[in-house]
Every structure is written in structure tokens, then in C-alpha cells.
Design an enzyme around this catalytic site. Structure first.
Site, PDB file in Angstrom:
ATOM      1  N   ALA A  21       0.939  -1.088  -0.068  1.00  0.00           N
ATOM      2  CA  ALA A  21       0.143  -0.055   0.200  1.00  0.00           C
ATOM      3  C   ALA A  21       0.988   1.209   0.062  1.00  0.00           C
ATOM      4  CB  ALA A  21      -0.847  -0.042   1.149  1.00  0.00           C
ATOM      5  N   CYS A  66      -0.184   4.127  -0.412  1.00  0.00           N
ATOM      6  CA  CYS A  66      -0.737   5.502   0.311  1.00  0.00           C
ATOM      7  C   CYS A  66      -0.799   5.140   1.890  1.00  0.00           C
ATOM      8  CB  CYS A  66      -2.125   5.410  -0.147  1.00  0.00           C
ATOM      9  SG  CYS A  66      -2.444   5.777  -1.815  1.00  0.00           S
ATOM     10  N   ARG A  75      -1.513 -18.989  -4.812  1.00  0.00           N
ATOM     11  CA  ARG A  75      -2.409 -18.931  -6.001  1.00  0.00           C
ATOM     12  C   ARG A  75      -1.753 -19.402  -7.123  1.00  0.00           C
ATOM     13  NH1 ARG A  75      -4.654 -12.765  -4.874  1.00  0.00           N
ATOM     14  NH2 ARG A  75      -5.447 -13.003  -2.778  1.00  0.00           N
TER      15      ARG A  75
END
Length: 491
Positions: free
Chosen positions: A41, A43, A70
Site C-alpha cells: 500500500a 498510500c 495462488r
């Protein structure tokens, strides 16, 4: 079939890789990331520097182990240095000095190389103690400089992602007392709060007459008042020309360096104004990382970012681009533009993953919707609010600004909220808006953003059935009040 290859392991890249694997589990997906960090992230970094986020790894959305679960083949510290669109291969150079460069074939390629912070053309930006903030290593460096006696890779929560050298170079530093922030945009305003939390003498230099230019004057004036009340010294209308080391690199500067690296000690402006400083943060913008495509037929847009269509496809077959390196269509102007924001990257990557899986999906339009926190002031903006920009897009802009309360006046906690809305005079179409206040103001900008996506007129916005109860809003929500006043001007 060759694999789907992704260059860049952050928001757009891993969103695309993950979505493709969910849609088509049998497809081989290979992701190359030149750094150690993936899926984090951006931000949140000012709040890590401030100390509200405890550890760097708290900012991770996916760990490499989760990516592996995954069934995505992830290669960290592997830099893609060239693309051959004719042969459909990428050249990969492992970070390990023992590794040999190799060519990786692709069936489809996603370029998700992101952006980078810029610090030029300010002379002396390469001095020690002059920071930018665009990534977790940058955030770790700044925290280490602020807390040199306490900061270690372990205390910063860097796990095995953080190179110890990033922190160790600051171990002998004396903690800074004075910081200069160059640039009054998102990063500059958020970092003013972060540095203040560390009891620094904070000076913010802005070339223009106001901070937060894209938010307009009404927001800027509120934020500037807040910054000053919190002890931040604003230097508006001042363009920083250079940093200097004070004539030495042996620790004789105001905070000492304890390093052979010349350390910043002074800032000088074009006007002749100067300030002795201990560290500096340059937050004057970012640029898209498109150099990888320089020798390919992939076209760039007018912004300098990669030109794409509504599905994220570039001018070359089977090559896609998304995230901070790519353009997107603007919901108001209808033209392609470059507005690098987190949701844009995640959404576009997810759509491209579906498209590659065989379900063509549009990446979505953008409106430049953004929010920023300036101490207690919450600021939001969306769409086109600058009249010059609106005229360039063919509109005849009209704006109105209102000040109202965030809740029913008799209910505790009600606070002044300032809303500005802009519309096209001829059609009444809403073009954009801004908001600022201390009581849940920022989230209200989503109403305006939704109206823009729906091409609504101001008259239609005024008649929206928004929720009302005294603890949450007055009968006329601030957005409705602003629309009502603007509609009166249009009529």
C-alpha cells in the site's frame, strides 16, 4: 501456449495475475518484480513514517507465500530490461550476481511498471538526507533517519524484504530537528503531519500560491490554516532551487552525518530565501516508468504514459498496460488521461486478467477522485474543477461554493463543511467537485464521483434521495445544498 507474463509485482500486476488464475487455473502466469517488495500500500507510507502503522509488513496486501499459493510464479529481484514484441519475449536480469540473464517467452504481456518519484530539477537532490517517498524502502529510510538510535530492520517490521543497508546507513546520524518539505501536494501535506508527530520544525515550500492545487482554493485555504495552526511554516510562492551540504561531509553539519556521504544542510530558493535544515522531503510529483518500452512499437499517450484502449490493450497485439504507467479514459472529458491512483491500478489489473482469460472486460473510466487528510481536515476532489481545464475540454464552467454543517445543527459533533461544485452552463452537466471539513467530509465526495460516472446534471443531483438522520447529516446533505445553490446560478 506460452505464459501470461507480468512486469511489475504490485497493484495492477498481481491483480491481473490473480484474476487470470481464478478464471483459468490452468494458465501459466509468471510475474517479474525488480525489487523485494510486492503488493503493498503506497498510500499508507506517510502513516508508517508517522508511527500510526507499526510495521512495514502491515502494508502488504499479499506476501510472496500467498502469491505462490495462488499458483503464480513470482520472481522477485528480477528486472525486465527489454521487450521484443516481434519475438514475443522479455529479457530478464536476475538481481543475484550469479544469475544469468535470460529471455522469457510470453503469450500475452502486461506492463505494470508503475511510476517513480521525481526530485528534479532541484540541484543537490542527491545529497544524503534528501528523501522522496515512493515505496517501502523510502519509508524505511525516512523512519531510520528520524529514529537512528532505535531503527533496525526488525524494529521497522521489514522482515526479509528490507535490505539492512537501507537502515544501517543512518545508524550514526544525529536525529534531525528541522525538515523542509518541497511540494504541497498529497505527499507533502500528509508528511507535514508525519514529521510534526516526531516534533520536528516543519517547513513546507510550495511553488504555487496554494497547497493541494487540484483541490481548488476553498480546500487549500482551509488546509493552509490547519497547517499553520499545527506549527507548520508555509513558504508559498517559493520555488526551491538547490540543496547544499554546508561545505562538509564529516558530520560538521547541523545534525551531523557520521558518514562519508555529503549530507544536506541548507535549502535555497530562487527568490534568495534560504533555510538551514537537517533533512528534506521532495514531493513534487511522479512520472510513469515507460523506459522499458522505448525501443518497441508500443505507443505512448500525450501524458507520456502508455496509451491504451478501454480494455487496457496497447498499440501492439497481446501487450497490455495498467497502473501508474498507463493512461485511462476520463469520465468527464471522454479523453484519455493519466491519473495515477491505487484503485485505478487494482481495477484495471483485475479487468485485464479477465480479458486475457477470455472474458473481455473494460478497465473502467477515471474521474481523478481522491481524498487526503491534513491533520483533522478531510479533503476530497473529483472530476474537473479547474475552469481552465474545463474550457480546454469544451465546457463553459460555472462554480459555486457553500459552507454548511455536517450534521443537524442541534446534534453534537456538527462541523463546518465546505463544498464546491462545478457544472457546464449550457447543459447543466455536473463536471466536478471538492469538499473539506473535519466530520466525515472526505467520503461524501463519492456521491459526486458517482454522479459524474452517471453523466448527471446538477438538477438531477439536487434531487438525489440521500439518507438523513441527525447524527449523520442535516436534512439537506452538504452535497445537495451545494447542488441546490449551483442549480440556482444555472437557472
Amino acid at each position: 501456449m506460452d505464459p501470461f507474463v507480468v512486469v511489475g509485482g504490485d497493484a495492477a500486476g498481481l491483480s491481473a495475475a490473480s484474476k487470470l488464475k481464478r478464471e483459468d487455473p490452468e494458465r501459466e502466469v509468471v510475474v517479474f518484480e525488480k525489487g523485494r517488495w510486492v503488493s503493498y500500500a503506497h498510500c499508507g507510507t506517510p502513516y508508517f513514517v508517522k508511527g500510526e502503522v507499526a510495521e512495514l509488513t502491515d502494508l502488504l496486501s499479499l506476501t510472496p507465500d500467498e502469491v505462490a499459493e495462488r499458483d503464480i510464479e513470482l520472481h522477485r529481484e528480477h528486472e525486465v530490461t527489454a521487450v521484443d514484441t516481434g519475438a514475443k519475449t522479455v529479457r530478464v536480469e536476475p538481481g543475484d550476481s550469479d544469475g544469468e540473464a535470460f529471455d522469457q517467452p510470453y503469450e500475452e504481456l502486461l506492463v505494470a511498471t508503475g511510476g517513480r518519484a521525481v526530485s528534479g530539477p532541484i540541484e543537490g537532490s542527491d545529497l544524503a538526507g534528501v528523501f522522496t517517498l515512493h515505496g517501502l524502502d523510502d519509508a524505511a529510510s525516512i523512519r531510520a533517519a528520524l529514529e537512528p538510535d532505535e531503527a533496525t530492520p526488525e524494529s521497522l517490521g521489514g522482515g526479509d524484504f528490507l535490505d539492512p543497508a537501507v537502515v544501517e546507513r543512518y545508524a550514526a546520524w544525529t536525529p534531525p530537528e528541522t525538515v523542509a518539505i518541497v511540494g504541497g501536494g498529497y505527499v507533502g501535506v500528509e508528511m507535514a503531519e508525519a514529521f510534526t508527530a516526531h516534533d520536528l520544525d516543519v517547513h513546507l515550500f510550495q511553488r504555487g500560491e496554494h497547497v493541494l492545487g487540484p483541490f481548488g482554493d476553498a480546500v487549500a485555504e482551509r488546509v493552509e490554516t490547519e497547517l499553520r495552526e499545527r506549527g507548520v511554516t508555509l513558504h508559498l510562492g517559493e520555488e526551491v532551487a538547490r540543496f547544499s551540504d554546508g561545505g562538509g561531509s564529516d558530520g560538521d553539519g547541523p545534525a551531523g552525518s557520521g558518514s562519508d556521504d555529503p549530507r544536506v544542510a541548507r535549502l535555497e530558493c530562487e527568490s534568495g530565501a534560504a533555510l538551514d535544515i537537517d533533512i528534506a522531503l521532495v514531493g513534487v510529483g511522479i512520472r510513469p516508468n515507460v523506459e522499458l518500452l522505448a525501443d518497441t512499437p508500443v505507443e505512448l499517450g500525450d501524458s507520456g504514459a502508455v496509451a491504451v484502449d478501454e480494455y487496457g490493450r496497447t498499440s501492439v497485439a497481446d501487450v497490455y498496460a495498467a497502473g501508474d504507467c498507463a493512461e485511462a479514459r476520463h469520465a468527464v472529458t471522454g479523453e484519455f488521461d493519466w491519473v495515477p491512483l491505487g484503485l485505478t491500478a487494482n481495477r484495471a489489473g483485475r479487468a485485464i486478467g479477465r480479458t486475457v482469460a477470455g472474458d473481455p472486460t473494460k478497465t473502467g473510466e477515471i474521474a481523478g477522485t481522491a481524498v487526503v487528510k491534513a491533520f483533522d481536515q478531510e479533503c476530497g476532489r473529483t472530476g474537473v474543477v479547474d475552469h481552465g481545464e474545463a474550457r480546454e475540454a469544451g465546457f463553459d464552467p460555472v462554480s459555486e461554493t457553500i459552507t454548511t454543517r455536517s450534521r443537524s445543527g442541534y446534534y453534537p459533533g456538527a462541523a463546518e463543511t465546505v463544498v464546491s461544485l462545478t457544472a457546464d452552463r449550457e447543459t447543466g452537466r455536473l463536471l466536478g467537485g471538492t469538499i473539506v471539513g473535519t466530520d466525515r467530509a472526505a467520503v461524501r465526495i463519492d456521491t459526486v464521483a458517482t454522479a459524474l460516472e452517471g453523466n448527471m446534471t446538477v438538477d438531477e443531483v439536487e434531487r438525489l434521495d440521500l439518507a438523513y438522520a441527525p447524527p449523520f447529516s442535516p436534512v439537506w446533505d452538504p452535497i445537495l445544498t451545494a447542488a441546490k445553490v449551483l442549480n440556482g446560478s444555472l437557472e
